[in-house]
Design an enzyme around this catalytic site. Sequence first.
Site, short mmCIF file in Angstrom:
data_model
loop_
_atom_site.label_atom_id
_atom_site.label_comp_id
_atom_site.label_asym_id
_atom_site.label_seq_id
_atom_site.Cartn_x
_atom_site.Cartn_y
_atom_site.Cartn_z
N GLY A 124 -1.16 -4.93 12.06
CA GLY A 124 -1.37 -4.04 11.03
C GLY A 124 -2.34 -2.91 11.80
O GLY A 124 -3.11 -3.29 12.75
N LYS A 125 -2.60 -1.80 10.95
CA LYS A 125 -3.60 -1.02 11.34
C LYS A 125 -4.07 0.17 10.50
O LYS A 125 -2.98 0.44 9.45
CB LYS A 125 -3.16 0.01 12.64
N GLY A 126 -5.04 0.58 10.22
CA GLY A 126 -5.43 1.55 9.13
C GLY A 126 -6.32 2.55 9.60
O GLY A 126 -6.83 2.47 10.85
N ALA A 156 -1.07 0.69 7.76
CA ALA A 156 0.49 0.25 8.10
C ALA A 156 0.44 -1.16 8.46
O ALA A 156 -0.45 -1.84 9.22
CB ALA A 156 1.04 1.06 9.48
#
Length: 436
Positions: free
Chosen positions: A112-114, A67
């Site tokens: 952001g983040k994954g 994201a």
Amino acid sequence: MSMNPHQQAIKQLEKVAGLLRSEYHDEDTARFDAAIERLKEPDRVIEGQLEVEMDDGRSETFQAYRAQHNNARGPYKGGIRFHPDVSKEEVKALSTWMTWKCAVTGIPYGGGKGGVVVDPKKLSQNELQRLSRAYARLITPYIGPQVDIPAPDVNTTPQTMAWMVEEYQQEVGRQAKVVDSSHSAAENPLATFTGKPVTLGGSEGREEATGLGGVVVMEKLVEQLFPTKEKKQITVAIQGFGNVGYWFAYLAHQKGYSVVAISDSRGGIYAPQGLDPEYVLNYKKEHGSLPSDGVQEISNAELLELAVDLLVPSALEGVIDKENAHRIQAKAVIEMANGPTTSEADEVLAARNVFVVPDVLANAGGVSTSYFEWVQNLQGYSWPLQEVTTRLKKIMETAFTEMWQMHQKTGQTGRVSAYMTAVQRVVDAMIMRGQV
Ligand code: NAD
């Protein structure tokens, strides 16, 4: 039905927006409203199924996400977690919180983040390497040193980042049809990931960064809450004795504070006269458990309710909830774990005047040092530990002071004050860019 994490993130944003809106006038009010609407959803969510060959020749697929919430203040930034509970809504929420964390510390990044839905304990090292590489291929078109800079998070490590750097570099080369993809067209691949091993462009000081950042914040808080108390008289209870909990305990003890309670997943120990965290760590390394001589054994639940000055949750989320919040005796909570206090508990603590330094500020030492790593990689330079430490202290002190000033000005909690500063910075960047 309880809210999912992304719904919670939206609710927090709406609350803070309601408090900030009167600061905007005329045409800017409409711009402010438009920015808040946009911030409720990430700019983009990349998703895909990673097909990974297992050691026995079978292939398995894993759901993966990245994201990218907002980049008005700089490239998207945030970790990648490998965990069975990863979901799209969780990744979206975590990317939103990263936007606030970077804004509150003033570092020039967005959020952001994954995540990959996987239990990494069930995978061999080779399988983990293939999974990490497959993830890097999925996100390659969407990342880069000026675009999005991933890092380790739950269950990912410097080794994971090393594999991803390598795959990213090769993939850029393949996509650019460079003859030898190992000499690829990737612009500064090392600056595209942080949290790398020190031998591969990682920064000195990253290991202790989050604990150190928390202790800097603690010292600033102590100046405000206990200006006349000697350090030795200030008692600290720390839940969690991993990377964050250990370094917080060690550095607080070194500075002269009384660390009276420590715990790990099996339980805790309490010693009113104070503990030596380095001794506790060495004992744990040798015996596999916390020492029991001359201390009182306590449960993790009991640790949270001790009569101490400072409570420092440094392990799991949601440990302070509506059941125990009214029994918390600490005068302040420093949230080193992500999300240790539920929103119901937050209200109880505020009503009882327990000051909470929120996670987005307290544990931002990690992302700040990731930022330093990126700066060093962009310059092709590596700073000595002392330089990293000095710069980290400055960032954390400034961020705390700004949060405290907002708290004094508005009478809001530490969390709301930090969010107000962060949201205002992001909205202003969006307005100045003419995005809204
Ligand atoms: P870690 O895996 O190194 O340590 C976790 C610790 O929590 C261990 O000591 C473990 O025994 C303990 N623990 C596990 N279950 C527990 C339980 N039920 N009760 C009490 N303790 C328990 O992890 P870490 O890197 O220290 O991260 C801790 C927290 O800090 C997490 O919430 C993480 O998201 C957050 N955080 C970490 C960093 C970082 O740089 N490492 C940065 C920002 C936030």
